[in-house]
Design a protein around this motif. Sequence first.
Motif, PDB file in Angstrom:
ATOM      1  N   TYR A  76      -2.428   0.783  -4.561  1.00 33.26           N
ATOM      2  CA  TYR A  76      -1.898  -0.564  -4.001  1.00 33.26           C
ATOM      3  C   TYR A  76      -1.526  -1.524  -5.019  1.00 33.26           C
ATOM      4  N   ASP A  81      -1.347  -5.997  -5.180  1.00 35.91           N
ATOM      5  CA  ASP A  81      -1.430  -7.131  -4.657  1.00 35.91           C
ATOM      6  C   ASP A  81      -0.899  -8.378  -5.451  1.00 35.91           C
ATOM      7  N   ARG A 109      -6.356  -5.402   3.872  1.00 33.26           N
ATOM      8  CA  ARG A 109      -6.762  -4.121   3.160  1.00 33.26           C
ATOM      9  C   ARG A 109      -7.575  -3.211   4.145  1.00 33.26           C
ATOM     10  N   ARG A 143       0.957  -1.226  -0.125  1.00 32.03           N
ATOM     11  CA  ARG A 143       0.085   0.109  -0.157  1.00 32.03           C
ATOM     12  C   ARG A 143       1.046   1.230   0.217  1.00 32.03           C
TER      13      ARG A 143
END
Length: 275
Positions: free
Chosen positions: A113, A115, A195, A106
Motif C-alpha cells: 500500500y 499512503d 485501511r 492499495r
Amino acid sequence: MKTLSIVLLAFSLSLGNLIAQEISGIATYKTNRKVDLKMDGDGVTEAMQEQIQAQLRKQFQKEYTLTFTKDESIYKEVEGLNTPDPLASSGGMQITISGGNENFYRNIKENRYVDETEIMSKPFLVKDTLEKPEWELTKESKNIGNYTCFKATYSREVEEETFDSATDSIVKIKKQRVTNAWYTLDIPLQHGPGRHWGLPGLILEVTDGDMTILCSKIVLNPEKEIVIEEPSKGKEVTQEAFNEIQEKKSQEMMERFQSDSRRGDGNSFKIRIGG
C-alpha cells in the motif's frame, strides 16, 4: 457423486474469479465519529462543552470515494467548501484537527500500500506491506441499500494518549479495540474504505472504535474506464518511521498544550486532535 461435487466447486470458484476480474467501480462513503469531550478549568461551562463537541462532530463528518478494480483501489477525501465556524472566529475558542487530505492506495496483487498523507502540513508518502486483519466471519446479515451484507469482526490492542488535566501530564492507556465490518458477496472484491480490507466482498460499513464509515452510493462498471494512479507526493517513509515521527510531533503538541494550560490564558482554549 464426489467427483461431481469437486467439479461444481471448481466451477463456482472459477466463475467467482471471472466475475471479480470484470468488476470495477466507485463507492462513496460518509464518516462520523462519536465525541465525548470533557474539559475542566475556570470559565468552562456546560454550554461551552456542548458547542465544542458539536463543532468536532461536524469536522469529523466527511465524504470519501473508493475507486476500485479487482486488484487496486484508492480511497480519497471529497474536497468541500470550507465554511467559517462561528466558534473558531469568535476569539473565544479555537479548535484544530491536525492532518490533511489522505490518499490511500492499495494493491492486493502486489501485497502493498501507499499512503499519501501529512503531519503538520508536511507531506509524507508511506509505503509498506499489506497485513490482512484476522477477521472472524459471522452468520449475521442485514441489508445496506440493495445489497445483502454479512458481519465480520476483529479486535486488537491499541495504545491511546490522553491529556490528564488533574496531573497536567500525558497518559498512555492500552485498550482492546473492536472493529465490526459489513461486506457484500454481491461484489466479490477484498477492498474497503481506508485501511479496512481482506474480506470475501466489498466492505460497505465499518464501526471502528468511535468512528463509523457507511457507504451511501455505488457505481459499478461505469462507462468511462477506471484508471487508478498511485500517489507519488511526499517524503517516502515506512509505516514504522511515520509512526515515530507522528508520535514525536504529538508529544511536542501536548507539551505546548501543557505550557498554555499552565499560563492560564483566560477563556481561550486550543483543542487539537490527531497528528
